[in-house]
Each structure stands twice: as structure tokens, then as C-alpha cells.
Design an enzyme around this catalytic site. Structure first.
Site, PDB file in Angstrom:
ATOM      1  N   GLY A 240       0.758  -1.246   0.000  1.00 27.83           N
ATOM      2  CA  GLY A 240       0.000   0.000   0.000  1.00 27.83           C
ATOM      3  C   GLY A 240       0.786   1.291   0.000  1.00 27.83           C
ATOM      4  N   GLU A 275       3.664  -7.023   1.436  1.00 33.36           N
ATOM      5  CA  GLU A 275       3.153  -7.259   0.070  1.00 33.36           C
ATOM      6  C   GLU A 275       3.230  -5.983  -0.757  1.00 33.36           C
ATOM      7  OE1 GLU A 275      -0.854  -8.377   1.016  1.00 33.36           O
ATOM      8  OE2 GLU A 275      -0.299 -10.367   1.728  1.00 33.36           O
ATOM      9  N   PRO A 276       4.420  -5.415  -0.955  1.00 29.36           N
ATOM     10  CA  PRO A 276       4.497  -4.161  -1.703  1.00 29.36           C
ATOM     11  C   PRO A 276       4.281  -4.396  -3.198  1.00 29.36           C
ATOM     12  CG  PRO A 276       6.701  -4.971  -1.273  1.00 29.36           C
ATOM     13  CD  PRO A 276       5.756  -5.918  -0.559  1.00 29.36           C
ATOM     14  N   GLY A 277       3.594  -3.494  -3.836  1.00 33.77           N
ATOM     15  CA  GLY A 277       3.412  -3.566  -5.280  1.00 33.77           C
ATOM     16  C   GLY A 277       3.892  -2.269  -5.921  1.00 33.77           C
ATOM     17  N   ARG A 314      -5.697   4.193 -15.263  1.00 37.48           N
ATOM     18  CA  ARG A 314      -5.747   4.866 -13.965  1.00 37.48           C
ATOM     19  C   ARG A 314      -6.389   6.255 -14.002  1.00 37.48           C
ATOM     20  NH1 ARG A 314      -1.871   6.185 -11.358  1.00 37.48           N
ATOM     21  NH2 ARG A 314      -2.746   5.730  -9.330  1.00 37.48           N
ATOM     22  N   CYS A 343     -13.636   6.470 -27.849  1.00 34.64           N
ATOM     23  CA  CYS A 343     -14.895   7.212 -27.914  1.00 34.64           C
ATOM     24  C   CYS A 343     -15.594   7.222 -26.558  1.00 34.64           C
ATOM     25  CB  CYS A 343     -15.761   6.624 -29.005  1.00 34.64           C
ATOM     26  SG  CYS A 343     -14.935   6.812 -30.593  1.00 34.64           S
ATOM     27  N   TYR A 372       0.033  -0.986 -12.098  1.00 34.20           N
ATOM     28  CA  TYR A 372      -1.374  -0.852 -12.493  1.00 34.20           C
ATOM     29  C   TYR A 372      -1.479  -0.168 -13.851  1.00 34.20           C
ATOM     30  CZ  TYR A 372      -1.577  -2.117  -7.625  1.00 34.20           C
ATOM     31  OH  TYR A 372      -1.374  -2.770  -6.433  1.00 34.20           O
TER      32      TYR A 372
HETATM   33  C1  PLP Z   1      -3.219  -4.543  -4.052  1.00 37.99           C
HETATM   34  C2  PLP Z   1      -2.711  -5.288  -2.876  1.00 37.99           C
HETATM   35  C3  PLP Z   1      -1.386  -5.132  -2.475  1.00 37.99           C
HETATM   36  C4  PLP Z   1      -0.426  -4.182  -3.130  1.00 37.99           C
HETATM   37  O1  PLP Z   1      -0.797  -2.858  -3.008  1.00 37.99           O
HETATM   38  P1  PLP Z   1       0.233  -1.711  -3.443  1.00 37.99           P
HETATM   39  O2  PLP Z   1      -0.497  -0.472  -3.159  1.00 37.99           O
HETATM   40  O3  PLP Z   1       0.499  -1.891  -4.894  1.00 37.99           O
HETATM   41  O4  PLP Z   1       1.454  -1.859  -2.625  1.00 37.99           O
HETATM   42  C5  PLP Z   1      -0.942  -5.904  -1.415  1.00 37.99           C
HETATM   43  N1  PLP Z   1      -1.755  -6.776  -0.770  1.00 37.99           N
HETATM   44  C6  PLP Z   1      -3.042  -6.937  -1.132  1.00 37.99           C
HETATM   45  C7  PLP Z   1      -3.876  -7.920  -0.401  1.00 37.99           C
HETATM   46  C8  PLP Z   1      -3.565  -6.199  -2.192  1.00 37.99           C
HETATM   47  O5  PLP Z   1      -4.848  -6.358  -2.537  1.00 37.99           O
END
Ligand code: PLP
Length: 419
Positions: A240, A275-277, A314, A343, A372
């Protein structure tokens, strides 16, 4: 910090001019920087180095490209997946099953079976019902599924409503009040190894206080479970952390986040999972596009580019801002609306934005498009599925080919009774 910089007046990914990639692959095209990805992976890990036991599971949904996953596997990252498709990608990239966390509120029976068979390291259960179903599946297969219970801490992450996940009205996790009862009942089931708790309150978080509040609540719940005699060896704190989308924007850094987590969780005596994304992939990619037309309007001119909301969703979905810069800036600027060819009026990237002056045929990029971005792309308006490229120093390679509309058309058929 990223590796998309001007060299001799033109924007490069590391050592490679983006114009070279655009010429050979066409536009629109996503371009990722290997050095930036590795750097972010290391900075995030370094930020947690005061904590004794850490497992980092990259959130595959933010950028599931196979080459990106391979690179992160080599950096020692596991994977957080939310579907069987993502699980198979993570495994195909060389991430060990034990390093995979399976999250998601709607895992199907078929997905649970496939994940148990694959030996997935941890299931983050989103409901008691899911836990009961998984227990039956695991027991029938003669296996034990390691599980964490995802708790909805009812805190407001103060992010965009569509990416907030930790408020009571969100669909995710089990309510904080019911969590210990559910943990107790699931712990009694054969087939499950209840080993911890999980939390994830949202994405693009720009203020650490809600996360801190959520983690404190999780720590208290962990203690309460231990007092009741339950084992809690793993705590998954989710992802997050936000990234700056506008030049000069200040957000908490991975180091700030790591310091906050360390302060809250150092004494927990668990393996801490993350869980970094976005924080890994966001600034590691750009979307390269070409200006198709500059059209006079009632107000500011319309800069129509060949990327659209189907390539980068986004802005249309979350009103998100992506900086837009020319690949060969002249030094002049203009105020314009930037739109794609689709469109829909939502196919708008920016309104009344001061940008580098661009003309028809010029190349430009949307920055911070590595998370994303390509993963949300679709073929709306029968457009191609956007390709992806990875750069490493002076080398580059296509890591996802453009899927042409003809390929998609070939998968459709007219039933004979229609003729
Ligand atoms: C989307 C998500 C993440 C990653 O979120 P980021 O904002 O990209 O870091 C981690 N854990 C869970 C369960 C998610 O749904």
C-alpha cells in the site's frame, strides 16, 4: 528516484533512447527500467533491515509481467497473488511455491485445489467460510494449508475510495470484533495450520498514521490470541505504500515506513510479511506514446495521443495524475488537454495541464506507469493489447508482444445457425 533521464536532449531509459524503442516496437509501449526495479526492491528490503524475520511477497497484480517477476525472484522476493493465473505466473518466473501468498476475497474451489496441490506457502483467508472450504480440500488431499486470517481493522487509509480496503464497509477480511472467534474455530479444523494474521488497508497510501493504527490493532489482536493459547508466528502487514506521481511531490519513503513498522512490531516475535506492489514497480515504468493530432478546442488545445484509457486506465478509473513529458523537449511549454482516441469522454489523461510543447508526430511519455498500467490494459475499441519492453543498461528486449486486434478477432466465431 528512477533511471528515465534526458541524455543529449532526449529522454532515455537507462542508456537507451526511448525514440529507438518507439521506432522498432511502435507506440504505445510500456518501457521498464531494470536498474530502477532492482533499486526499489533493495531500498524496500533495506528499510526493513532492523526487523529480524522478514518475508517480502511482491504484489503481482501491480505488474505481473514475467520478466519483472523473474527479476524480483532474483532479488529474493516472493509473490502475493490473487488468482490462479497470477500464481502460475509467479511459479513460471521461478518463485518457489513456499514463497507465494494467496490473497483475495473470491478464491474459487478450483483455485484453492490448485494452490494446495502446488504447495503455496500461505493462504490469506478472507472469511470463515473460505477457511472451512479450504480445510476440507486440504484434508481430502492429505495436506495442511498454512493460513493467516485477514482482518479488516476499520481504519480509513485516506486514499482514493476505490483503492481503500480496510474500512468496515469494504469487502475485505473479517471484522475486527469477530476475528478471534473465527481464528479459534479455524484453528480446530484438520487441514489448516492457522499461523497468523494479515491486514492491508489500501493502496497509494500517503500518510503512515492509518497504517500505524491498523498495525497497532493487529498487534493487540495477536496478543489476545496468544493469551487464549493460539499460535501466532506470522503477521502479514500487506502493501500500500504510495509513490509520487507529480514531480516534486513528497510522500513517506520506504525508510519512513520501515521505521514506523520497526517501532510498532520489533518485539512481536513473528515473521513479518509484506506485500508491496506500487512502491516497487510504479516509478520503474513509463508509457511511451506518439502525438496523433493537436486539435484546436473551445478552450485549451486537445493533444490527442495514440495511448488511451485501454492502455493506461488509472486516470479514467481513479482520476489519477501521470506526469506527461516530451521525449525530445524543445524547452517551450503549452497548456493543453491530453486525451486518447477512444470514444469516451473519460479517455482523458489531463485537463488544462502545462506540458512540454508537442506537435503531431512527437513522442512523449506518461511517467510512473509501471504499476497498475499494462496489467489493466484491455482491447476496448478493438485496439491492440499494449506491448512491454525492459531496458538494462544499453540492452533492451520486448518482454510482452503487442497482441494485434486480428489475433483477438480470430478467437471469435459466428455460430452457423446465425447464417
Ligand atoms: C493490491 C494489494 C497489495 C499491493 O498494493 P500496493 O499499493 O500496490 O502496494 C498488497 N496486498 C493486497 C492484499 C492487495 O490487494
Amino acid at each position: 528516484m528512477d533511471h528515465f533521464e534526458l541524455k543529449n536532449g532526449e529522454l532515455c531509459a537507462e542508456q537507451v533512447p526511448l525514440a529507438e524503442i518507439a521506432r522498432e516496437v511502435g507506440t504505445p509501449v510500456y518501457v521498464y527500467s531494470r536498474a530502477t526495479l532492482s533499486r526499489h526492491a533493495r531500498v524496500f528490503r533495506e528499510a526493513l533491515s532492523a526487523l529480524p524475520k522478514v518475508h517480502i511477497a511482491f504484489a503481482v497484480k501491480s505488474n505481473p509481467n514475467l520478466a519483472v517477476l523473474r527479476l524480483l525472484a532474483k532479488e529474493g522476493y516472493g509473490a502475493d497473488v490473487v488468482s490462479e493465473g497470477e500464481m502460475n505466473r509467479a511459479l513460471a518466473a521461478g518463485i518457489a511455491p513456499k514463497d507465494v501468498v494467496f490473497s483475495g476475497v473470491g478464491k474459487t474451489r478450483a483455485e484453492l485445489i490448485a494452490a494446495v496441490r502446488a504447495g503455496i506457502g500461505q493462504f490469506n483467508l478472507e472469511s470463515e467460510e473460505e477457511g472451512v472450504e479450504l480445510a476440507g480440500i486440504a484434508a481430502a488431499l492429505g495436506k495442511t494449508a498454512a493460513c493467516a486470517l485477514r482482518v479488516n481493522p476499520d481504519v480509513d487509509a485516506r486514499t482514493h475510495a476505490k483503492i481503500s480496503t480496510g474500512k468496515a464497509e469494504n469487502k475485505f477480511g473479517v471484522s475486527h470484533d469477530r476475528a478471534s472467534g473465527i481464528y479459534a474455530r479455524l484453528s480446530a479444523l484438520p487441514g489448516l495450520d492457522m499461523r497468523g494474521l494479515a491486514v492491508h488497508i489500501g493502496s497509494q497510501i500517503g500518510d503512515l498514521e492509518p497504517s500505524r493504527q491498523a498495525f497497532l490493532k493487529m498487534g493487540a489482536l495477536m496478543n489476545a490470541l496468544r493469551v487464549q493459547g493460539f499460535k501466532v508466528t506470522h503477521m502479514d502487514l500487506g502493501g500500500g505504500l504510495g509513490v509520487p506521481y507529480k514531480a516534486g511531490e513528497q510522500l513517506p519513503t520506504p525508510a519512513d515506513y520501515g521505521a514506523m513498522v520497526t517501532e510498532v512490531a520489533l518485539g512481536w516475535g513473528v515473521t513479518l510479511m509484506f506485500e508491496p506492489g506500487r512502491v516497487i514497480t510504479g516509478n520503474s515504468g513509463v508509457l511511451v506514446t506518439e502525438v496523433v493530432r493537436v486539435k484546436r478546442g473551445a478552450g485549451h488545445p486537445w493533444v490527442v495521443v495514440d495511448a488511451a484509457m485501454n492502455d493506461l486506465a488509472r486516470p479514467a478509473m481513479y482520476d489519477a495524475w501521470h506526469d506527461f513529458v516530451a521525449v525530445k523537449p524543445s524547452g517551450e511549454t503549452m497548456i493543453a488537454n491530453i486525451v486518447g482516441p477512444i470514444c469516451e469522454s473519460s479517455d482523458t489523461f489531463a485537463l488544462a495541464r502545462e506540458i512540454d510543447a508537442v506537435r503531431v508526430g512527437d513522442l512523449a511519455v506518461f511517467r510512473t506507469a509501471g504499476a497498475y498500467g499494462a496489467t489493466m490494459a484491455n482491447t476496448y475499441n478493438s485496439r491492440a493489447l499494449v506491448p512491454e519492453v525492459m531496458v538494462d543498461g544499453d540492452k533492451w528486449a520486448v518482454v510482452a508482444s503487442r497482441i494485434e486486434p486480428a489475433t483477438i478477432l480470430a478467437a471469435e466465431q459466428v455460430p452457423e445457425w446465425l447464417d
